[in-house]
Write an enzyme that holds these catalytic residues in place. Structure first.
Site: not given
Length: 411
Positions: A141, A83
């Protein structure tokens, strides 16, 4: 040279810098926020399938897992997060983000590139090792996606890990591979604060209880928790990262909201600081005459400590020294940053996590300061709109992962 180092060189000899750069730059141009990494996940899944992995997509929304069996032997998990962050890029790179207000400011695009290429190299050389390789493309994350993937059956649906391995790009002159046995990353907790005041017209503050002023006092007073209530031997960082209040200059709002981030390396220290946050918030609101007590909420989850298995870390650090030179592997000690890497680990399974430095040499040399610490503080860090890893780290980052996996796969 050990068999692991020699095999790593053989398996990564065909890794092409230009192809990796094209893949990485495409990911960088198209960043996706947590739990929305659809394009990134599809690109990783495509490469894993082409390499011969059995691929499962959609874990916790966008997580990807590839499994490759190559005979009997240990089960090794390699993890990379996918991400991006809500940061507006300011690097000026020709491959800068094309998504307004979203950037790969933490380097997870590089992590995906390393992960895909390492998986391909190991798959191409599967006749030279035995065991099972599980590649985990982790969603979100930055928002606790590791826990979400575990909740979606990560441990039950795939071969149980004998070891979990991962790495993170970091500032520092490109070409170094920091390893720390034991504690390497701190725990992280977020606290939401709501200050309730009495709103009104900006011209008549005497008829209100201004939550902006109260919240400002809270922000200032919270800075004393670490400096005046925490022992110097105890590492801790407290940051107020969000302050939201008001809609117009001439309207005193009825409430203000703060979001506090806490990093600690000891559970007792964390508990004492959380108690101090609550005490200060409640005390400032009482002093201001707020009509309703404040809300202080510790968000569920949080990130635990990341604690490397010392023996495993020593073994992987040793092969990295062989590959890159003894002077390139150093121990910088525990970082105050946090990761949800350890949340992916089944209970009792050893893991190792290390860093790959990435600051371009010209940026490092131009940074003010003489020593390592001064320059490290001056170059763009993770989460900065100026964070731009040097492309020279592309192939070495593949070799670090491949060599780490081969320390446990049967060679």
């Amino acid at each position: 040279m050990t068999d692991t180092a020699r095999l790593t060189e053989d398996l990564t000899s065909a890794v092409a810098h230009d192809e990796l750069a094209a893949f990485y730059q495409d990911l960088h141009r198209h960043p996706e926020l947590s739990f929305k990494e659809h394009r990134t996940a599809a690109g990783l899944a495509l490469r894993l399938r082409a390499a011969g992995f059995t691929v499962t997509e959609g874990i916790a929304g966008t997580g990807v897992v590839g499994v490759l069996h190559a005979g009997d032997g240990p089960v090794v998990w390699l993890r990379g997060d996918m991400d991006a962050l809500p940061v507006r890029e300011a690097t000026g790179l020709p491959y800068a983000s094309t998504v307004d207000g979203v950037m790969h400011a933490c380097g997870h695009d590089l992590h995906v590139t390393w992960l895909a290429a390492a998986a391909e190299a190991l798959a191409a050389g599967r006749d030279s090792w035995s065991g099972t390789l599980v590649v985990v493309g982790q969603t979100a994350e930055e928002a606790g996606g590791g826990a979400a993937m575990v909740a979606d059956g990560l441990h039950e649906r795939f071969p149980r890990a004998d070891v979990l391995l991962g790495q993170h790009v970091t500032p520092g002159l490109a070409g170094f591979y920091p390893h720390t046995p034991g504690l390497i990353m701190s725990a992280s907790n977020n606290v939401d604060v709501v200050v309730h005041g009495v709103g009104g017209h900006g011209s008549r503050p005497e008829t209100t209880v201004d939550p902006v002023v109260t919240a400002a006092y809270i922000v200032t007073r919270l800075q004393t928790v670490v400096s005046r209530e925490t022992a110097a031997r105890d590492s801790a960082v407290l940051t107020v990262g969000e302050f939201h209040a008001g809609t117009k200059p001439n309207v005193i709002p009825a409430e203000a909201r703060l979001a506090v981030n806490l990093r600690t390396q000891d559970a007792g220290v964390r508990d004492r600081i959380l108690a101090a946050v609550r005490r200060i918030v409640e005390g400032e609101c009482a002093a201001a005459g707020c009509p309703v007590p404040p809300e202080v909420t510790v968000r569920p989850g949080g990130y635990p400590l990341t604690v490397n298995d010392p023996a495993l870390d020593a073994e992987i650090a040793a092969v990295h020294r062989e590959l890159f030179g003894a002077e390139t592997v150093l121990d910088l000690g525990p970082a105050m940053g946090s990761e949800d890497f350890s949340l992916l680990v089944p209970n009792g399974v050893p893991y190792d996590y290390w860093f790959v430095t990435s600051t371009p040499p010209e940026v490092w040399e131009a940074a003010p300061g003489e020593g390592l610490e001064e320059k490290f503080a001056a170059v763009p860090s993770n989460h900065s709109p100026l964070f731009a890893p040097d492309l020279s780290v592309l192939v070495p980052g593949v070799r670090t992962l491949v060599s780490a996996a081969l320390t446990r796969l049967s060679v």
